[in-house]
Design an enzyme around this catalytic site. Structure first.
Site, PDB file in Angstrom:
ATOM      1  N   CYS A  50       0.857  -1.212   0.122  1.00  0.00           N
ATOM      2  CA  CYS A  50      -0.075  -0.051  -0.212  1.00  0.00           C
ATOM      3  C   CYS A  50       0.896   1.204   0.050  1.00  0.00           C
ATOM      4  O   CYS A  50       1.611   1.358   0.832  1.00  0.00           O
ATOM      5  CB  CYS A  50      -0.919   0.032   1.329  1.00  0.00           C
ATOM      6  SG  CYS A  50      -1.815   1.413   1.460  1.00  0.00           S
ATOM      7  N   TRP A  83      -7.713  -6.790   6.000  1.00  0.00           N
ATOM      8  CA  TRP A  83      -6.495  -7.151   5.772  1.00  0.00           C
ATOM      9  C   TRP A  83      -6.095  -8.256   6.715  1.00  0.00           C
ATOM     10  O   TRP A  83      -6.603  -8.324   7.867  1.00  0.00           O
ATOM     11  CB  TRP A  83      -5.484  -6.155   6.132  1.00  0.00           C
ATOM     12  CG  TRP A  83      -5.650  -4.961   4.950  1.00  0.00           C
ATOM     13  CD1 TRP A  83      -6.600  -4.003   5.150  1.00  0.00           C
ATOM     14  CD2 TRP A  83      -4.721  -4.833   3.714  1.00  0.00           C
ATOM     15  NE1 TRP A  83      -6.179  -3.201   3.744  1.00  0.00           N
ATOM     16  CE2 TRP A  83      -5.189  -3.553   3.033  1.00  0.00           C
ATOM     17  CE3 TRP A  83      -3.815  -5.643   3.176  1.00  0.00           C
ATOM     18  CZ2 TRP A  83      -4.586  -3.224   1.975  1.00  0.00           C
ATOM     19  CZ3 TRP A  83      -3.202  -5.149   1.876  1.00  0.00           C
ATOM     20  CH2 TRP A  83      -3.478  -3.944   1.485  1.00  0.00           C
ATOM     21  N   THR A 117      -8.721   0.175   7.054  1.00  0.00           N
ATOM     22  CA  THR A 117      -7.559   0.515   6.093  1.00  0.00           C
ATOM     23  C   THR A 117      -6.205   0.487   6.737  1.00  0.00           C
ATOM     24  O   THR A 117      -6.007   0.382   7.922  1.00  0.00           O
ATOM     25  CB  THR A 117      -7.779   1.970   5.800  1.00  0.00           C
ATOM     26  OG1 THR A 117      -7.762   3.086   6.908  1.00  0.00           O
ATOM     27  CG2 THR A 117      -9.116   2.068   4.854  1.00  0.00           C
ATOM     28  N   VAL A 118      -5.195   0.330   6.182  1.00  0.00           N
ATOM     29  CA  VAL A 118      -3.798   0.451   6.371  1.00  0.00           C
ATOM     30  C   VAL A 118      -3.167   1.630   5.738  1.00  0.00           C
ATOM     31  O   VAL A 118      -3.699   2.203   4.665  1.00  0.00           O
ATOM     32  CB  VAL A 118      -2.897  -0.782   5.900  1.00  0.00           C
ATOM     33  CG1 VAL A 118      -3.253  -2.084   6.727  1.00  0.00           C
ATOM     34  CG2 VAL A 118      -2.719  -0.862   4.693  1.00  0.00           C
ATOM     35  N   TYR A 181      -5.360   6.456  -9.228  1.00  0.00           N
ATOM     36  CA  TYR A 181      -6.495   5.622  -8.637  1.00  0.00           C
ATOM     37  C   TYR A 181      -7.857   6.148  -9.449  1.00  0.00           C
ATOM     38  O   TYR A 181      -8.580   5.458  -9.846  1.00  0.00           O
ATOM     39  CB  TYR A 181      -6.748   5.458  -7.140  1.00  0.00           C
ATOM     40  CG  TYR A 181      -6.087   4.695  -6.417  1.00  0.00           C
ATOM     41  CD1 TYR A 181      -6.327   3.496  -6.139  1.00  0.00           C
ATOM     42  CD2 TYR A 181      -4.644   5.291  -5.854  1.00  0.00           C
ATOM     43  CE1 TYR A 181      -5.238   2.557  -5.353  1.00  0.00           C
ATOM     44  CE2 TYR A 181      -3.829   4.499  -5.254  1.00  0.00           C
ATOM     45  CZ  TYR A 181      -4.303   3.589  -4.951  1.00  0.00           C
ATOM     46  OH  TYR A 181      -3.333   2.524  -4.386  1.00  0.00           O
TER      47      TYR A 181
END
Length: 342
Positions: A50, A83, A117-118, A181
């Site tokens: 990421c 995750w 999220t990370v 993105y």
């Protein structure tokens, strides 16, 4: 970077809009939000795939915070739920004891409905997520954790340059970090075309800016360089093909390519990059873009170590400071995943 609830990434019929609703709790020197800076209390959870998490990995390395802020590394892929810690023995993070990052989010916010999220920072004693606000996270590591920085650590967010750094970061985020993105997840030809031109117009602007100066702001590395680097280092491996950002490869943009190599070869940058995880994440997870899940063999990565010649522009990465020590043995990217020597 987050999972999506239905496994879909394309924005049906239009422009990709990133969900920017993050947990805004901060870890500060004075503990104003209930979470004071405290060595050993928190665990940073990342994925090397990421770009947003990669920023924090780099900043943590540059500032020498490895011994005060531990790091858990999730695998390069995830499902619609979360995750996972599939790289660890038994599939559990050895410090938090959880299989999925989702568990830390639910521990604080039962039924949490936004993206898991990370990067995320978790309070180890309670097992609860503190924050996943990646943009503030790196700034706080620079400003709130200063008492624990290594000797010789760079000032990545110097007060005299903050206004300019913030200005550069804002346009780089909108047009480049998020711009790739917006190309890749566009749901219409028109939305893609707008994102494509906006991205490459900004890359041209950056190239002109960097033609006569070694770093984005000032004459040493700053937060601005960290934020741009994590997109550039993924450009040819992922964004050029997978996200259709294909006017040129990074290697065909001489100034930006030399700039990216300069940073890659700077301790704390390239030694955090796992190209295997990067490629596996994008090509295996984004099945609506790449239905086969086939991960490309290329590109050739050895050219990241070619001489860059940027020293001639002056400046030095760490100014009056010094480079960080080599990565800890338990945090070293596997030799087969990086062009750097083992």
């Amino acid at each position: 970077m987050s999972n999506t609830k239905d496994g879909s990434y394309l924005s049906a019929g239009g422009e990709f809009t990133r969900d920017q609703r993050y947990i805004a709790t901060r870890i500060t020197e004075d503990g104003r939000d209930g979470y004071p800076v405290e060595p050993g209390r928190y665990r940073l959870v990342v994925s090397r795939a990421c770009p947003w998490a990669n920023r924090v990995i780099i900043v943590r390395r540059l500032l020498g915070l490895e011994d005060v802020l531990s790091m858990g590394v999730a695998g390069p892929t995830h499902d619609a739920r979360s995750w996972t810690f599939d790289l660890d023995p038994g599939g559990r993070d050895p410090v938090l004891g959880i299989e999925r990052l989702q568990e830390a989010f639910f521990a604080r916010f039962p039924g949490y409905e936004r993206g898991i999220t990370v990067p995320a920072i978790v309070d180890v004693p309670t097992g609860q997520v503190v924050t996943n606000d990646y943009a503030q996270m790196t700034l706080d590591l620079s400003t709130q954790w200063r008492a624990h920085h290594r000797s010789g650590a760079p000032d990545l967010y110097p007060e005299a340059l903050r206004a300019e750094i913030d200005e550069v970061n804002a346009v780089v985020f909108a047009d480049v970090n998020n711009g790739v993105y917006r190309c890749g997840f566009a749901g219409s030809q028109e939305a893609y075309a707008r994102a494509y031109h906006r991205l490459f117009d900004r890359l041209d602007w950056l190239s002109a800016r960097l033609e006569g100066q070694r770093y984005l702001v000032g004459d040493t590395i700053t937060e601005a360089d960290v934020r741009l680097f994590t997109t550039l280092v993924r450009f040819d491996a992922v964004y050029h093909g997978h996200f259709k950002c294909n006017r040129q490869k990074l290697t065909e943009q001489p100034v930006l390519w030399a700039y990216a190599r300069d940073l890659f070869q700077t301790p704390g940058f390239g030694d955090t990059i796992d190209f295997d995880h990067i490629k596996r994440h994008y090509y295996e997870v984004h099945r609506d873009i790449n239905p086969s899940g086939i991960v490309p063999e290329g590109p050739d990565l050895t050219n990241w170590l070619d001489p860059h010649g940027r020293e001639a522009l002056g400046g030095s990465p760490f100014g009056a400071g010094s480079p960080p020590a080599p990565p800890r043995s338990d945090e070293t990217v596997p030799a087969g995943h990086t062009p750097l020597a083992a």
